[in-house]
Design a protein around this motif. Structure first.
Motif, PDB file in Angstrom:
ATOM      1  N   GLU A  47       0.861  -1.190   0.000  1.00  0.00           N
ATOM      2  CA  GLU A  47       0.000   0.000   0.000  1.00  0.00           C
ATOM      3  C   GLU A  47       0.893   1.236   0.000  1.00  0.00           C
ATOM      4  O   GLU A  47       1.197   1.801   1.050  1.00  0.00           O
ATOM      5  CB  GLU A  47      -0.938   0.042   1.237  1.00  0.00           C
ATOM      6  CG  GLU A  47      -2.161  -0.856   1.114  1.00  0.00           C
ATOM      7  CD  GLU A  47      -1.861  -2.208   1.744  1.00  0.00           C
ATOM      8  OE1 GLU A  47      -0.887  -2.262   2.540  1.00  0.00           O
ATOM      9  OE2 GLU A  47      -2.559  -3.189   1.424  1.00  0.00           O
ATOM     10  N   THR A  61       0.521   0.247  -6.754  1.00  0.00           N
ATOM     11  CA  THR A  61       0.671  -0.865  -5.793  1.00  0.00           C
ATOM     12  C   THR A  61       1.273  -2.078  -6.517  1.00  0.00           C
ATOM     13  O   THR A  61       1.073  -2.260  -7.724  1.00  0.00           O
ATOM     14  CB  THR A  61      -0.703  -1.264  -5.222  1.00  0.00           C
ATOM     15  OG1 THR A  61      -0.485  -2.425  -4.411  1.00  0.00           O
ATOM     16  CG2 THR A  61      -1.679  -1.602  -6.337  1.00  0.00           C
ATOM     17  N   LYS A  96       0.865  -5.118  -5.119  1.00  0.00           N
ATOM     18  CA  LYS A  96       0.163  -6.293  -4.571  1.00  0.00           C
ATOM     19  C   LYS A  96      -0.253  -7.182  -5.733  1.00  0.00           C
ATOM     20  O   LYS A  96      -0.773  -6.693  -6.746  1.00  0.00           O
ATOM     21  CB  LYS A  96      -1.087  -5.800  -3.805  1.00  0.00           C
ATOM     22  CG  LYS A  96      -1.829  -6.922  -3.086  1.00  0.00           C
ATOM     23  CD  LYS A  96      -3.091  -6.382  -2.410  1.00  0.00           C
ATOM     24  CE  LYS A  96      -2.710  -5.411  -1.272  1.00  0.00           C
ATOM     25  NZ  LYS A  96      -3.900  -4.692  -0.760  1.00  0.00           N
TER      26      LYS A  96
END
Lengths: 219, 313, 139, 534
Positions: B277, B292, B294
């Protein structure tokens, strides 16, 4: 300024840069038509956006328009058509010089137009209550299609812009009622203000006549 | 076949140049011809009919000649229609890839490209075998970019939330620049990468190595590899200078002032959180523009990058 | 003589305006009835009844539009065709605009169908639809 | 016609004081105020270009950061397009000359004309405010997702463009009604000067295309604030739909930019070769033809943007048809020079420059419409050079030529001929050095809007920067020459160039308040010159 016996109002005199009343009338009318052309192109672009969206995501369009209340749309159509009628009668009255009839018809048109806005306000309040607002403000439930918020985005843009034009039309009517009807004598040789406001109002009717089925009835 | 750079066009390195360059040159010479006629006529008429005496009048008032007008309406019409068909023929070849192409997924994001091969290898430069059709299926993470390889004469916008593709077949080995041509922000002009065209066997060797990049490397070395391949180098420097994000030199173990989040110790947890994040704790004075990672970086890769950062004193 | 000297535009008559109004109300009624038709009940397999209903509704809207422009806006009685051409050229330009944009949006992905997918876009509509909510399909 | 008592004093001296200018409804004063504002913005927009041209001297940082460079090219684009070249010739010279050439006392709606000027100033103030309101860096094209970043400067720029659009609509509306209804007795459509035909064609485009820009901007603003999802791809919209909406206005806009230049060139070439235009009907109809075809070709800006193949074919096919009217015009102008009596005064130098630049601009435009070649050339400096050859090299050059041509009529003063010609030559050399080099750089594959470029392109950038310096000196020399003529210029005769159009033959320099002491009656065509007795 020749003043007529009946109402004691001054007659209209032709502006200095025009050669004749006919040239002034034709110019004003053509100018109004060109302005209406730019209005039609503006709304037309929105209709193009709506048609393209309709062809790309018909399911979202159908689901969105099912939740619109066609009864309110019909009342609005009735209001606008009736105010179109009274504006037409106002032009007839102006051409035959009946100043009082012009004022009466203008007031009637303003009433019907405000009726339209009241119904429109109720509809919007209903939408806000249901949460079916465009984009980020959306918090509606029970909808399936992922594009339905775009339909409501388009719904609010089109009806909002049309509502703004209804408001402008009402402003023009009051201007015609207060400033023109009491300061110059309408007659066969000069009825331009009422004619142009009627033209503008007929365009607002024309846009609503296409907007109503496209958003309300096709679902 | 001379592939070098001409005055007008860059070096030739793909099959597209067989019909794009002739089309360009065809109309270039037509333009030179017409431009020459017009300039010649202007200069000729200007000096032939220059006014000698102050009140000299025109020697003839020729107002129209329908035959002449029709000729210089129909001739340009025929020429442009021919050009249209030249254009379509080439365009069709550029849009329809031949069967049996090799596919590479391209992701463009603010100011770096990354290429994902079917075998799982991910790289920040495009490595392709020579003489084999390659199809790039491209998408963007944020705004519209555009993938342009001048040497291959091909270009296609890279759209967010959509796929767009282009294909090419390299005709010779070498390294050819790739540029982003749709304006996309601050470092739009730094958003470059390269296409490395290699022989098929070198390609196979490269692919095996690239598929398992960590093989035979310490985490720090693997981290260094990821630093370039994952596009970190586009915004974070390792020599202390500031590009878009904070420099990694000597950052590990330091206290950073993160504005609302207060003073934060830069440790493994903070680095991992900044990758997953990025906008959570942004160092003061920097903009939260980092995308990001992720679902992009595996845990092993995160640890490798952390290990690499530790080595940067 | 005095009358024709200031012949400013056509004299709109009462029955023209009232007639147009009545016609418009009737056509609104027609449109409503058409839209209330339950297309499922009338479904004939080889006929797309919904599409016919939509076209019929839009045709009635078009007729209403013509009535408004011809009678209420007085295009029918214009001596010069100028205002008519201005009004008509609007729709020509809009037709061009919608046709070419439609030629793009509805024919995308003819050669490569992946061009036509909307991938991983976040729709604010919460209900979990069957369609394209957030899936990221590698083609 | 009742001649007003104040009708024999010229329009500059008729009324005095600041308010007499601010609330005037005289088309001549409004034209002069437009001209002053447009030239100021031309200098401002040009200075942004000058600064980032200096920055591009080397690929490394000279004195601008990347963000500043992005802001400068955006402001250069927005100011030049919306504040200089789109209003440009119609508002400044058109307002002044159209009633004079028609033999009318004023435009059809004088108050509307003043509203158009106020809207222009309002839009200009908002555009300048967006300078300080933040950091607008999305280019003048404002493509979706990038322009949806709720950057305040971008939003203010959209609002500015919205008002400038309406100012343009009102000008177009005024011209159309005036040309149709207020022609002098005897002035049929085919006895009108060609400048009026180009104003007529421009007005058609202004009225039918600009509203679509208004809607695009409204939708973009709503997209920024509420995210309605029609353009924003992350919310299910289609960014290419935004490009369709934007270019449906912006391609007619580039014809709104160049068609007035055609009108001025027709006036200049006929006046300075004392010869009737060759093929009046063809030149007149080609202006209107370009206005119509301009509406069907906007897709050629999106060949690589992800359009469907069918749309690419359609737009490439139709784009080629725009080449035909332009070719007809260039050939007709060249044929007009044949057997004329050519006088190389300053306006004529600008007209000949126009022919040279516009031919290159047109031919590079045709190369760009070849589909396979456009894939390589799109969004490179080749496109930058193409539209500068047409917007700067044709329109602004014709605009400056037109200012020189009508300067005696507007101010009653003659400018210095020597400095005028020197400036014209400098502008010609500077322009071509700047932009011809960019053609080569673009086809070599250098993308546009690049702050940091590959080293192989440095030589091209340096030559282009030198060219800009020459161009800037030429432009400032022309400006100072004109301004100096206000004070030191000789008083201009009624018809210094011996032209045969109404504004030269009937009105005196500068014209009286209501243009003509008595309404002119037209008996001959606009370019009815006599021939030399053998």
């Amino acid at each position: 300024m020749a003043t007529t016996a009946t109402t004691g109002l001054p007659e209209h005199h032709v502006a200095h840069h025009f050669d004749s009343a006919q040239q002034e009338f034709d110019s004003n009318k053509m100018g109004m038509w060109l302005f209406l052309a730019s209005e039609i192109m503006m709304f037309g672009a929105l209709f193009v956006g709506a048609l393209i969206f309709h062809t790309l995501h018909p399911a979202a369009f159908n689901e969105g328009s099912q939740h619109l209340d066609w009864r309110m749309g019909t009342i609005n159509t009735f209001f606008l058509l009736t105010s179109g009628l009274t504006m037409g009668l106002a032009v007839i009255a102006a051409q035959s010089g009946r100043q009082g009839a012009v004022r009466l018809n203008l007031v009637l048109s303003i009433l019907f137009a405000s009726g339209f806005l009241v119904v429109k306000f109720i509809e919007y309040k209903l939408k806000i209550h249901h949460g079916t607002l465009p984009g980020r403000l959306w918090h509606g439930e029970g909808f399936h299609d992922p594009y339905v918020h775009v339909f409501y985005g388009l719904y609010f843009v089109m009806t909002g812009l049309h509502g703004l034009h209804v408001l402008i039309g009402m402003g023009l009517m009051t201007w015609c009622l207060i400033f023109r009807a009491s300061s110059v004598q309408f007659n066969r040789k000069y009825f331009t203000p009422v004619e142009l406001v009627a033209l503008y109002w007929a365009l607002v009717d024309l846009i609503w006549v296409f907007l109503f089925p496209l958003l309300y009835l096709i679902g | 076949m001379d592939n070098s750079k001409t005055f007008w066009l860059p070096e030739k390195a793909s099959t597209f140049t067989d019909f794009v360059d002739p089309a360009f040159n065809l109309f270039f010479w037509i333009s030179i011809f017409f431009f020459g006629i017009i300039c010649f006529l202007i200069v000729l008429f200007t000096f032939k009919y220059l006014r000698r005496r102050p009140e000299q009048l025109a020697s003839a008032q020729i107002t129209h000649n329908l035959k002449l007008e029709l000729t210089w309406t129909l001739i340009p019409l025929v020429i442009v229609m021919a050009l249209f068909f030249v254009g379509i023929k080439g365009y069709f070849k550029m849009r329809v890839p031949p069967s049996g192409f090799m596919q590479v997924n391209v992701t463009g994001q603010k100011w770096s490209w990354s290429f994902a091969y079917p075998s799982g290898a991910v790289n920040d430069t495009l490595v392709v075998p020579v003489n084999t059709p390659v199809k790039l299926v491209m998408t963007s993470k944020d705004v519209i970019h555009s993938f342009f390889i001048p040497a291959f004469r091909t270009k296609a916008d890279v759209l967010p939330n959509r796929y767009h593709a282009l294909w090419f077949q390299a005709t010779r080995t070498g390294v050819f620049p790739v540029e982003c041509t749709q304006y996309c922000g601050t470092s739009h002009s730094y958003m470059w990468t390269a296409v490395k065209v290699v022989d098929p066997d070198n390609y196979k060797a490269w692919l095996d190595n690239a598929s398992d990049p960590a093989k035979g490397k310490t985490p720090a070395e693997f981290g260094a590899l990821l630093y370039t391949k994952r596009g970190c180098s586009a915004c974070h420097s390792i020599d202390g200078s500031r590009i878009v994000g904070p420099s990694w030199k000597g950052i590990f173990g330091r206290q950073e002032n993160c504005g609302p989040a207060g003073m934060v110790m830069v440790d493994e947890a903070y680095l991992r959180e900044s990758m997953m994040e990025p906008a959570a704790k942004v160092v003061n004075g920097y903009q939260p523009v980092m995308p990001t990672y992720k679902g992009v970086l595996t845990d092993r890769e995160v640890d490798a990058i952390t290990a690499y950062i530790k080595t940067l004193k | 003589m005095e009358h024709s000297e200031n012949e400013l535009g056509h004299l709109t008559t009462k029955n023209m305006v009232v007639g147009a109004y009545v016609a418009l109300l009737v056509l609104t009624g027609v449109m409503l009835c058409l839209s209330r038709l339950n297309t499922a009940a009338l479904s004939v397999d080889w006929l797309d009844v919904h599409a016919i209903k939509v076209t019929l509704i839009m045709l009635t809207a078009l007729v209403m539009g013509v009535i408004i422009s011809m009678f209420l806006m007085g295009l029918r009685y214009e001596s010069k065709l100028l205002n008519m051409t201005i009004f008509a050229s609007n729709f020509v330009f809009l037709l061009i605009f919608v046709l070419f944009t439609w030629a793009d949006t509805s024919f995308r992905g003819e050669i490569d169908p992946t061009f036509n997918q909307h991938i991983n876009f976040v729709s604010p509509v919460k209900a979990e639809p069957a369609g394209a909510q957030g899936h990221s399909v590698a083609p | 016609m009742i001649a007003h008592v104040t009708n024999n004093i010229n329009y500059l001296k008729a009324k005095r004081g600041f308010m007499s200018w601010l609330v005037t409804v005289d088309h001549k004063r409004i034209g002069v105020m437009y001209l002053a504002s447009i030239l100021c913005f031309f200098i401002l927009g040009g200075s942004f270009a000058f600064m980032f041209r200096l920055e591009l001297w080397s690929p490394l940082k000279e004195f601008l950061t990347p963000d500043q460079y992005n802001q400068f090219f955006t402001l250069h684009g927005v100011i030049m397009v919306f504040l200089v070249v789109v209003p440009g010739i119609p508002a400044a010279l058109g307002n002044f000359i159209v009633p004079l050439q028609l033999g009318a006392k004023d435009l059809a709606f004088p108050k509307l004309n003043l509203t158009s000027l106020y809207l222009y100033w309002l839009g200009a103030i908002i555009a300048l405010y967006s300078l300080v309101a933040g950091h607008a860096d999305q280019g003048w094209t404002m493509y979706a997702p990038y322009s949806l970043s709720r950057n305040p400067a971008v939003l203010w720029m959209m609002i500015a463009a919205f008002f400038l659009g309406f100012s343009s609509i009102l000008t177009g509306l005024n011209f159309l009604v005036t040309i149709h209804n207020m022609r002098a007795p005897g002035m049929t459509f085919f006895r009108m000067p060609l400048f009026l035909w180009s104003m007529y064609a421009t007005a058609i485009m202004q009225i039918f295309a600009t509203p679509v820009l208004a809607i695009t901007l409204v939708l973009l603003l709503l997209e920024n604030f509420f995210g309605i999802g029609i353009f924003d791809p992350a919310l299910g919209g289609d960014p290419i739909l935004m490009q369709h909406f934007f270019w449906f206005y912006s391609h007619p806009a580039v014809y709104i930019i160049v068609v007035p230049g055609f009108g001025i060139t027709s006036e200049l070439i006929t006046a300075f070769s004392k010869k009737d235009i060759f093929g009046y009907n063809f030149v007149a109809y080609s202006s209107v033809a370009i206005a119509i075809i301009g509406f069907v070709v906007w897709g050629h800006h999106m060949f690589v943007a992800g359009q469907s193949e069918l749309a690419d074919f359609l737009f490439s096919f139709l784009t080629f048809f725009t080449a035909i009217p332009s070719a007809i015009k260039v050939f007709n102008w060249t044929a007009t020079l044949y057997k004329g009596s050519i006088e190389l005064k300053t306006p004529m130098l600008y007209a000949l420059q126009f022919l040279f630049n516009f031919t290159i601009g047109g031919l590079t435009g045709i190369i760009l419409s070849i589909l396979s070649v456009d894939i390589h050339l799109h969004d490179t400096y080749f496109v930058v050079s193409h539209f500068h050859y047409v917007a700067m090299g044709s329109t602004m050059i014709a605009f400056i030529g037109g200012i020189h041509y009508w300067w005696p009529k507007m101010t009653g003063k003659m400018y210095n001929e020597f400095w005028g010609r020197a400036a014209a030559i400098l502008v010609f050399v500077g322009f071509n050095v700047t932009f011809f080099v960019q053609l080569v750089m673009g086809s070599q594959g250098s993308p546009r809007r690049y702050y940091h470029y590959m080293n192989e392109f440095q030589i091209y950038h340096q030559i282009s920067t030198i060219g800009v310096i020459i161009l800037a000196t030429g432009l400032f020399m022309a400006l100072f020459n004109l301004l100096a003529s206000l004070k030191f210029g000789a008083t201009a005769p009624k018809n210094p160039w011996g032209a045969r159009t109404l504004e030269w033959e009937e009105a005196d320099s500068p014209p009286v308040l209501y243009n003509f002491t008595k309404t002119p009656v037209v008996t001959h065509g606009p370019y009815a010159f006599d021939t030399e007795k053998a």
